[in-house]
Design a protein around this motif. Structure first.
Motif, PDB file in Angstrom:
ATOM      1  N   VAL A  98       0.847  -1.192   0.000  1.00  0.00           N
ATOM      2  CA  VAL A  98       0.000   0.000   0.000  1.00  0.00           C
ATOM      3  C   VAL A  98       0.884   1.244   0.000  1.00  0.00           C
ATOM      4  O   VAL A  98       1.730   1.413   0.883  1.00  0.00           O
ATOM      5  CB  VAL A  98      -0.942   0.019   1.225  1.00  0.00           C
ATOM      6  CG1 VAL A  98      -1.802   1.282   1.231  1.00  0.00           C
ATOM      7  CG2 VAL A  98      -1.835  -1.234   1.234  1.00  0.00           C
ATOM      8  N   VAL A  99       0.664   2.099  -0.988  1.00  0.00           N
ATOM      9  CA  VAL A  99       1.428   3.331  -1.133  1.00  0.00           C
ATOM     10  C   VAL A  99       0.506   4.509  -0.839  1.00  0.00           C
ATOM     11  O   VAL A  99      -0.520   4.689  -1.506  1.00  0.00           O
ATOM     12  CB  VAL A  99       2.016   3.463  -2.555  1.00  0.00           C
ATOM     13  CG1 VAL A  99       2.736   4.797  -2.720  1.00  0.00           C
ATOM     14  CG2 VAL A  99       2.945   2.296  -2.863  1.00  0.00           C
ATOM     15  N   PHE A 100       0.868   5.293   0.171  1.00  0.00           N
ATOM     16  CA  PHE A 100       0.140   6.512   0.522  1.00  0.00           C
ATOM     17  C   PHE A 100       0.757   7.650  -0.281  1.00  0.00           C
ATOM     18  O   PHE A 100       1.891   8.052  -0.037  1.00  0.00           O
ATOM     19  CB  PHE A 100       0.247   6.763   2.029  1.00  0.00           C
ATOM     20  CG  PHE A 100      -0.180   8.113   2.521  1.00  0.00           C
ATOM     21  CD1 PHE A 100      -1.105   8.911   1.846  1.00  0.00           C
ATOM     22  CD2 PHE A 100       0.341   8.600   3.704  1.00  0.00           C
ATOM     23  CE1 PHE A 100      -1.488  10.152   2.318  1.00  0.00           C
ATOM     24  CE2 PHE A 100      -0.030   9.847   4.206  1.00  0.00           C
ATOM     25  CZ  PHE A 100      -0.938  10.621   3.501  1.00  0.00           C
ATOM     26  N   LEU A 101       0.014   8.162  -1.255  1.00  0.00           N
ATOM     27  CA  LEU A 101       0.451   9.325  -2.020  1.00  0.00           C
ATOM     28  C   LEU A 101      -0.019  10.554  -1.262  1.00  0.00           C
ATOM     29  O   LEU A 101      -1.212  10.850  -1.200  1.00  0.00           O
ATOM     30  CB  LEU A 101      -0.129   9.297  -3.436  1.00  0.00           C
ATOM     31  CG  LEU A 101       0.312   8.136  -4.328  1.00  0.00           C
ATOM     32  CD1 LEU A 101      -0.300   8.281  -5.716  1.00  0.00           C
ATOM     33  CD2 LEU A 101       1.824   8.023  -4.405  1.00  0.00           C
ATOM     34  N   ASP A 102       0.911  11.244  -0.669  1.00  0.00           N
ATOM     35  CA  ASP A 102       0.618  12.421   0.147  1.00  0.00           C
ATOM     36  C   ASP A 102       0.723  13.670  -0.720  1.00  0.00           C
ATOM     37  O   ASP A 102       1.460  13.686  -1.711  1.00  0.00           O
ATOM     38  CB  ASP A 102       1.609  12.485   1.309  1.00  0.00           C
ATOM     39  CG  ASP A 102       1.103  13.293   2.488  1.00  0.00           C
ATOM     40  OD1 ASP A 102       0.016  13.912   2.390  1.00  0.00           O
ATOM     41  OD2 ASP A 102       1.802  13.308   3.515  1.00  0.00           O
TER      42      ASP A 102
END
Length: 170
Positions: A98-102
């Motif tokens: 899971v990649v959190f694109l901030d």
């Protein structure tokens, strides 16, 4: 053997999940699924229409179903900004990359313009986005395998960062 998506992208509206997801899938030679688009395709209405006609709870049920279907295949999956806030969806993300694109509000507003296509941002969009992000950030961070700041980055630069991280994790 269970097939799992390569990467799942989460984050607020304007982080670039759909754009980055499409580019990332192309670079990895795999499929791309945007769960918001999947909801619209399945229901035959826009998300805005679903919100207006059926309400947010109905949309969230459709969204959770779309996420479950998307996570059942291989590829890159982009979730709608509110999807990870649902406990059933958060549970489904366990074990995935899971990649959190901030993103900051200034970058987000420049990318999405806070228009009527985003029903949760229809009234006082900047204040609403900030409130939603403050509420959602802890969940995004707790579910993420990695956080990538997209501020000031092109989609290609973000894809490079995700690919570099993914290469280390694989």
């Amino acid at each position: 053997m269970t097939v799992r998506p390569t990467v799942v992208l989460i984050g607020p509206p304007g982080a670039g999940k759909s754009t980055v997801g499409a580019h990332l899938a192309q670079t990895l030679g795999t499929e791309f699924v945007d769960t918001d688009a999947l909801v619209e395709q399945t229901d035959g209405r826009t998300i805005s229409d679903i919100f207006v006609e059926d309400g947010e709870p109905a949309f969230r049920r459709m969204e959770a179903d779309a996420v479950a279907r998307a996570l059942d295949g291989a590829g890159v999956v982009a979730l709608g900004g509110g999807a990870p806030m649902q406990p059933s969806v958060a549970e489904l993300l366990s074990g995935h990359h899971v990649v959190f694109l901030d993103v900051s509000i200034s970058d987000a507003s420049g990318r999405i313009g806070f228009d009527a296509s985003r029903p949760l941002l229809a009234v006082n969009p900047r204040a609403t986005w900030t409130r939603l992000m403050n509420e959602r950030r802890p969940t995004y961070e707790s579910l993420a395998s990695v956080r990538i700041d997209t501020a000031g980055c092109t989609p290609e630069q973000v894809v490079e960062q995700v690919n570099a991280w993914f290469a280390r994790e694989s």
